[in-house]
Enzyme design. Structure first.
Site, PDB file in Angstrom:
ATOM      1  N   HIS A 101      -2.665  -2.836   8.263  1.00 46.31           N
ATOM      2  CA  HIS A 101      -3.805  -3.149   7.403  1.00 46.31           C
ATOM      3  C   HIS A 101      -4.366  -1.863   6.818  1.00 46.31           C
ATOM      4  CE1 HIS A 101      -7.614  -4.820   6.033  1.00 46.31           C
ATOM      5  NE2 HIS A 101      -8.229  -3.892   6.721  1.00 46.31           N
ATOM      6  N   HIS A 125       0.777  -1.243   0.000  1.00 49.86           N
ATOM      7  CA  HIS A 125       0.000   0.000   0.000  1.00 49.86           C
ATOM      8  C   HIS A 125       0.807   1.292   0.000  1.00 49.86           C
ATOM      9  CE1 HIS A 125      -3.626  -2.300   0.475  1.00 49.86           C
ATOM     10  NE2 HIS A 125      -3.092  -2.933   1.497  1.00 49.86           N
ATOM     11  N   LYS A 138      -5.550  -9.089  -8.062  1.00 52.54           N
ATOM     12  CA  LYS A 138      -6.238  -8.533  -6.899  1.00 52.54           C
ATOM     13  C   LYS A 138      -7.318  -7.578  -7.392  1.00 52.54           C
ATOM     14  CE  LYS A 138      -5.382  -6.528  -2.395  1.00 52.54           C
ATOM     15  NZ  LYS A 138      -4.403  -5.993  -1.466  1.00 52.54           N
TER      16      LYS A 138
END
Length: 144
Positions: free
Chosen positions: A136, A36, A63
């Site tokens: 996350h 990310h 993805k």
């Protein structure tokens, strides 16, 4: 003659207990950054998404959605501290906007070659934190 544990032995024994969680934490943070974070993106268009998704090994299978946060990794980490607000569970919402690029899979097959559509913009980010480290990224829509 009985041997006693010296201070050095005690430190070694304690390190066996403390170090593994720290290593695991660092590994989760590195994984978060790989998936990310892109400090200085080249472009922020469909080609950018297709290239970086492949480079970061996020295309086996393709993805569906992945967002890259641009800028300074310390600013992202700060969301887990004073630059973030609680957002339910262990999630935190950034107090400031971040430049992001969201890559959305537009192909019909989950197999390569993966085709992506880029969406560039600025927004608050929502991340999960563990012991003060981002681990996350929450892709969901941010509630008002």
């Amino acid at each position: 003659m009985a041997m006693s544990l010296g201070p050095l032995s005690l430190v070694f024994m304690l390190s066996l207990i403390v170090i593994p969680p720290t290593l695991a934490q660092n590994e989760r943070y590195r994984h978060f950054l790989t998936q990310h974070f892109d400090a200085n993106p080249r472009g922020r268009n469909d080609r950018y998404c297709e290239t970086i998704m492949s480079q970061r090994d996020l295309t086996s299978p393709c993805k569906d959605v992945n967002t890259f946060i641009h800028g300074n990794s310390n600013n992202i980490k700060a969301v887990c501290g004073n630059n973030g607000s609680p957002y339910g569970g262990n999630l935190r919402k950034s107090n400031s906007f971040f430049q992001v690029t969201t890559c959305t899979h537009i192909g019909r097959s989950p197999r390569r070659p993966c085709r992506y559509r880029a969406s560039a913009g600025f927004r608050h980010i929502v991340i999960g934190c563990q012991s003060g480290w981002p681990v996350h990224f929450d892709e969901t829509f941010i509630r008002a």
